[in-house]
Write an enzyme that holds these catalytic residues in place. Structure first.
Site, PDB file in Angstrom:
ATOM      1  N   LYS A  35     -22.537 -17.770  -3.885  1.00  0.00           N
ATOM      2  CA  LYS A  35     -21.941 -16.485  -4.250  1.00  0.00           C
ATOM      3  C   LYS A  35     -22.783 -15.331  -3.702  1.00  0.00           C
ATOM      4  O   LYS A  35     -22.261 -14.370  -3.137  1.00  0.00           O
ATOM      5  CB  LYS A  35     -21.848 -16.394  -5.785  1.00  0.00           C
ATOM      6  CG  LYS A  35     -20.925 -15.319  -6.284  1.00  0.00           C
ATOM      7  CD  LYS A  35     -20.998 -15.209  -7.788  1.00  0.00           C
ATOM      8  CE  LYS A  35     -19.711 -15.639  -8.442  1.00  0.00           C
ATOM      9  NZ  LYS A  35     -19.736 -15.463  -9.903  1.00  0.00           N
ATOM     10  N   GLU A 156     -17.521  -5.041 -23.006  1.00  0.00           N
ATOM     11  CA  GLU A 156     -16.745  -4.513 -21.881  1.00  0.00           C
ATOM     12  C   GLU A 156     -15.258  -4.733 -22.140  1.00  0.00           C
ATOM     13  O   GLU A 156     -14.875  -5.762 -22.675  1.00  0.00           O
ATOM     14  CB  GLU A 156     -17.191  -5.269 -20.620  1.00  0.00           C
ATOM     15  CG  GLU A 156     -16.491  -4.885 -19.368  1.00  0.00           C
ATOM     16  CD  GLU A 156     -16.544  -3.405 -19.110  1.00  0.00           C
ATOM     17  OE1 GLU A 156     -17.648  -2.853 -18.985  1.00  0.00           O
ATOM     18  OE2 GLU A 156     -15.465  -2.786 -19.045  1.00  0.00           O
ATOM     19  N   GLY A 267      -2.414 -15.482 -20.491  1.00  0.00           N
ATOM     20  CA  GLY A 267      -3.346 -16.434 -19.874  1.00  0.00           C
ATOM     21  C   GLY A 267      -4.624 -15.708 -19.516  1.00  0.00           C
ATOM     22  O   GLY A 267      -4.965 -14.695 -20.129  1.00  0.00           O
ATOM     23  N   CYS A 270      -9.837 -14.616 -20.687  1.00  0.00           N
ATOM     24  CA  CYS A 270     -10.350 -13.918 -21.868  1.00  0.00           C
ATOM     25  C   CYS A 270      -9.574 -14.188 -23.152  1.00  0.00           C
ATOM     26  O   CYS A 270     -10.124 -14.739 -24.103  1.00  0.00           O
ATOM     27  CB  CYS A 270     -10.391 -12.425 -21.588  1.00  0.00           C
ATOM     28  SG  CYS A 270     -11.321 -12.052 -20.102  1.00  0.00           S
ATOM     29  N   LYS A 330      -1.582 -13.313 -13.968  1.00  0.00           N
ATOM     30  CA  LYS A 330      -0.849 -12.045 -14.006  1.00  0.00           C
ATOM     31  C   LYS A 330      -0.836 -11.490 -12.577  1.00  0.00           C
ATOM     32  O   LYS A 330      -1.590 -11.996 -11.722  1.00  0.00           O
ATOM     33  CB  LYS A 330      -1.481 -11.058 -14.991  1.00  0.00           C
ATOM     34  CG  LYS A 330      -2.872 -10.568 -14.610  1.00  0.00           C
ATOM     35  CD  LYS A 330      -3.315  -9.505 -15.606  1.00  0.00           C
ATOM     36  CE  LYS A 330      -4.602  -8.844 -15.154  1.00  0.00           C
ATOM     37  NZ  LYS A 330      -5.022  -7.791 -16.058  1.00  0.00           N
TER      38      LYS A 330
HETATM   39  C1  UGA Z   1      -8.176  -8.743 -21.208  1.00  0.00           C
HETATM   40  C2  UGA Z   1      -8.207  -7.414 -21.978  1.00  0.00           C
HETATM   41  O1  UGA Z   1      -6.982  -6.702 -21.745  1.00  0.00           O
HETATM   42  C3  UGA Z   1      -9.396  -6.557 -21.553  1.00  0.00           C
HETATM   43  O2  UGA Z   1      -9.451  -5.386 -22.357  1.00  0.00           O
HETATM   44  C4  UGA Z   1     -10.687  -7.368 -21.749  1.00  0.00           C
HETATM   45  O3  UGA Z   1     -11.817  -6.645 -21.303  1.00  0.00           O
HETATM   46  C5  UGA Z   1     -10.588  -8.663 -20.940  1.00  0.00           C
HETATM   47  O4  UGA Z   1      -9.434  -9.419 -21.388  1.00  0.00           O
HETATM   48  C6  UGA Z   1     -11.863  -9.439 -21.169  1.00  0.00           C
HETATM   49  O5  UGA Z   1     -12.105  -9.854 -22.302  1.00  0.00           O
HETATM   50  O6  UGA Z   1     -12.689  -9.529 -20.243  1.00  0.00           O
HETATM   51  P1  UGA Z   1      -7.340  -9.521 -18.770  1.00  0.00           P
HETATM   52  O7  UGA Z   1      -7.433 -10.905 -19.312  1.00  0.00           O
HETATM   53  O8  UGA Z   1      -7.984  -9.206 -17.478  1.00  0.00           O
HETATM   54  O9  UGA Z   1      -7.957  -8.459 -19.830  1.00  0.00           O
HETATM   55  O10 UGA Z   1      -5.798  -9.168 -18.589  1.00  0.00           O
HETATM   56  P2  UGA Z   1      -4.632  -8.498 -19.460  1.00  0.00           P
HETATM   57  O11 UGA Z   1      -4.012  -7.446 -18.655  1.00  0.00           O
HETATM   58  O12 UGA Z   1      -5.075  -8.154 -20.809  1.00  0.00           O
HETATM   59  O13 UGA Z   1      -3.586  -9.713 -19.540  1.00  0.00           O
HETATM   60  C7  UGA Z   1      -3.872 -10.914 -20.239  1.00  0.00           C
HETATM   61  C8  UGA Z   1      -2.621 -11.758 -20.311  1.00  0.00           C
HETATM   62  O14 UGA Z   1      -1.674 -11.187 -21.200  1.00  0.00           O
HETATM   63  C9  UGA Z   1      -1.885 -11.948 -18.993  1.00  0.00           C
HETATM   64  O15 UGA Z   1      -1.488 -13.289 -18.847  1.00  0.00           O
HETATM   65  C10 UGA Z   1      -0.664 -11.053 -19.114  1.00  0.00           C
HETATM   66  O16 UGA Z   1       0.435 -11.520 -18.364  1.00  0.00           O
HETATM   67  C11 UGA Z   1      -0.388 -11.146 -20.604  1.00  0.00           C
HETATM   68  N1  UGA Z   1       0.346  -9.968 -21.117  1.00  0.00           N
HETATM   69  C12 UGA Z   1      -0.225  -8.746 -21.134  1.00  0.00           C
HETATM   70  C13 UGA Z   1       1.645 -10.139 -21.615  1.00  0.00           C
HETATM   71  O17 UGA Z   1       2.206 -11.260 -21.619  1.00  0.00           O
HETATM   72  N2  UGA Z   1       2.308  -9.045 -22.118  1.00  0.00           N
HETATM   73  C14 UGA Z   1       1.745  -7.810 -22.144  1.00  0.00           C
HETATM   74  O18 UGA Z   1       2.407  -6.860 -22.622  1.00  0.00           O
HETATM   75  C15 UGA Z   1       0.450  -7.663 -21.638  1.00  0.00           C
END
Ligand code: UGA
Length: 443
Positions: A35, A156, A267, A270, A330
Site C-alpha cells: 500500500k 469520524e 452494506g 461500517c 453503493k
Molecule cells: C457510514 C456513515 O454514513 C458515515 O457517517 C460513517 O462515518 C461511516 O459509515 C463510517 O462509520 O465510517 P458509508 O458506509 O460510507 O458511511 O456509507 P453510507 O452512505 O452511510 O451508506 C451505507 C449503506 O446504506 C449503503 O449500502 C447505502 O446504499 C445504504 N443506504 C443509505 C440506504 O439503503 N438508504 C439510504 O437512505 C441511505
C-alpha cells in the site's frame, strides 16, 4: 503543524490528503508495504472521488510522506489512529490493529520530550481509548498520560463516495477527552483548519465520544431498516408507494429526508459491523438491545426481497439467466464489502440460475470473492438475452437506461428495481414486468 496518521484506509487517507491540502505536514503510516509503495507513487489503493488529485498534489508539495515505520511520529503535534476495527466472529470489534499501533506509538514516545496528543479516530467500543490505547502507551513508554502526552477519542463521520467533501464540511466535531490540555490542542487544531467556517465542537469524555460514533451509525442503520420495513408493507398494498411515503414523512422536520431511501438494505464496511458491535457490547453488559437486533435482522433479510419480486414472474429460477446490475455497496465506490449484491448472487446460485453481473467500478474486487458467474464489461452484454434483471446498486448510468433498451436486449424484460432507480410510471407500461421495492402494484 506536523501530524501523523496511522492506518491508511478511507478515513486515514482521506484525512491525510485533506490536511496536506491545507499545508500541514502529514506522516502517513501503514504496515502494509504494498500500500505504501503504491501510495508513494501517487496511486490510491481504492477509488474515492477527488482523492487521486489531492494525493498527487500532497506528494508534489511534499506535505505527504508515506512510510511503514513509526520513526517520524516523534516530530508530530498530533498522532491520529485510524486503523481498522473489523468484526470478530461473534460480532465484537477486533482491536488487534489498535493494540499493535498503540505498542508502536509507546515505543517511540519513550524518547519524545514534547507533548503530543494521540487522537483515536478508529471506531472502537467505549473504554478502548482509555483502557487499551492509553494503558498500552503508558506501559511501554513509561510516561504518564495528561502529564507527558495527551489522548482523546475523535470519531469520524465521513461517508465513502463523498469522503473528501464530508471531511472538509463536517456537521460537527466530537472531541472526547479526559484532560483539558488535550481537548484544547484538538479544538485549536480544528478551529484553525476549518477557519473561517465555524464547525460545532462537541466536548465530552472519551467513552461518551466512542459511544456517539456507534449511536450515530446505528441510528442511521435503524432509519434505513425502518423505511425498508415500510417499503415491504407498501409493496404488498396495491397503489401505495414508499417513495411518496418517504417524501411526506421526510418533510416532517423531526424526521428529515436523509437516509429514508428504501432499497435492498445497507452494506459497506461500517453499518453492518458497527450495529453488530454495539449489539455485542450491550449483551456483554447484560442488556439485550431488541431494536438494534431487529435493525440488523431486517437488513439481513432485505436483499432477498428482490428474489421474491423476481419469483412473481419467474417462479422457478433453475437454468434461467438473471442479470444483476451493480456490485458496489453503493454508487461511486469500488467497495463491495457487505454489498447486498453478494447475498443476492449467492441466493440466485442456490436456485441454480445462471448469472450475469455488471458494475462500472467494482468488477475487479468482485472477481476475488465471486466465482462461477459471468462478469460483463457493458450493460448491454450483461442484460443480453437474460430472463430477468435485478438493479442492486443505483449507479447514475443505470438510472438512464430506457425501457426500450431493456426490451430490445433481454429475452423477456422483467425488471426488479431494488434501488428505486427507474421511473415506475414509464417502466410499468413499457416493459414486460416492472417490480420495485416499496411499490404496491395494482395487478
Ligand atoms: C457510514 C456513515 O454514513 C458515515 O457517517 C460513517 O462515518 C461511516 O459509515 C463510517 O462509520 O465510517 P458509508 O458506509 O460510507 O458511511 O456509507 P453510507 O452512505 O452511510 O451508506 C451505507 C449503506 O446504506 C449503503 O449500502 C447505502 O446504499 C445504504 N443506504 C443509505 C440506504 O439503503 N438508504 C439510504 O437512505 C441511505
Amino acid at each position: 503543524m506536523n501530524v501523523s496518521i496511522i492506518g491508511l484506509g478511507f478515513v486515514g487517507l482521506t484525512t491525510a490528503v485533506c490536511l496536506a491540502g491545507k499545508n500541514i505536514k502529514v506522516n502517513c503510516i501503514d504496515t502494509d508495504k504494498k500500500k505504501i509503495d503504491v501510495l508513494s507513487k501517487g496511486i490510491s489503493p481504492f477509488y474515492e472521488q477527488g482523492l487521486s488529485k489531492k494525493l498527487s498534489k500532497g506528494i508534489k508539495t511534499k506535505n505527504l510522506n508515506f512510510l511503514t515505520n513509526f520513526s517520524l511520529i516523534d516530530k508530530s503535534d498530533i498522532i491520529i489512529l485510524a486503523v481498522g476495527t473489523p468484526s470478530n466472529n461473534d460480532g465484537s470489534a477486533n482491536l488487534s490493529f489498535i493494540r499493535s499501533a498503540s505498542r508502536s506509538i509507546g515505543q517511540r514516545l519513550k524518547n519524545v520530550r514534547k507533548f503530543q496528543v494521540i487522537a483515536v479516530k478508529s471506531t472502537v467500543p467505549p473504554g478502548t481509548t482509555t483502557n487499551i490505547v492509553k494503558s498500552i502507551i503508558e506501559k511501554i513508554s513509561k510516561k504518564d498520560a495528561t502529564k507527558d502526552f495527551g489522548i482523546c477519542s475523535n470519531p469520524e463521520f465521513l461517508k465513502e463516495g463523498t469522503a473528501i467533501y464530508d471531511t472538509l464540511n463536517p456537521d460537527r466535531i466530537v472531541i472526547g477527552s479526559n484532560d483539558e490540555k488535550s481537548f484544547k490542542i484538538m479544538k485549536n487544531f480544528y478551529e484553525k483548519f476549518y477557519r473561517p467556517k465555524k464547525i460545532p465542537i462537541v466536548k465530552t469524555n472519551a467513552q461518551t465520544a466512542e459511544l456517539i460514533k456507534y449511536a450515530n451509525n446505528s441510528f442511521l442503520a435503524t432509519k434505513i431498516s425502518f423505511i425498508n420495513t415500510i417499503a415491504n408493507i407498501s409493496q404488498r398494498i396495491p397503489g401505495t408507494d414508499v417513495e411518496k411515503i418517504a417524501e411526506a414523512i421526510g418533510l416532517d422536520s423531526r424526521i428529515n429526508p436523509l437516509f429514508l431511501k428504501a432499497g435492498l438494505g445497507y452494506g459497506g464496511s461500517c453499518f453492518p459491523k458497527d450495529v453488530t458491535a454495539i449489539i455485542n457490547l450491550a449483551e456483554k453488559l447484560g442488556y439485550s438491545p431488541e431494536l438494534l437486533k431487529n435493525t440488523h435482522k431486517t437488513n439481513q433479510m432485505q436483499p432477498l426481497e428482490s428474489i421474491k419480486l423476481l419469483k412473481k414472474s419467474i417462479p422457478n429460477l433453475k437454468n434461467k439467466t438473471i442479470s444483476v446490475l451493480g456490485l458496489a455497496f453503493k454508487p461511486n465506490t469500488s467497495d463491495i464489502r457487505e454489498s447486498v449484491s453478494i447475498k443476492i448472487i449467492k441466493k440466485l446460485k442456490k436456485e441454480k440460475a445462471k448469472i450475469n453481473v455488471h458494475d462500472p467500478m467494482a468488477i475487479d474486487e468482485a472477481k476475488i470473492v465471486l466465482k462461477g458467474i459471468n462478469f460483463c464489461s457493458t450493460i448491454k452484454e450483461c442484460i443480453q438475452d437474460t430472463d430477468g434483471c435485478i438493479i442492486a446498486t443505483e449507479w447514475e448510468e443505470y438510472k438512464k437506461i430506457s425501457p426500450q433498451f431493456f426490451k430490445k436486449h433481454m429475452k423477456k424484460s422483467i425488471i426488479i428495481d431494488g434501488r428505486r432507480a427507474l421511473s415506475p410510471k414509464k417502466f410499468t407500461v413499457m416493459v414486460d414486468d416492472y417490480q420495485a421495492i416499496g411499490l404496491g402494484k395494482n395487478s
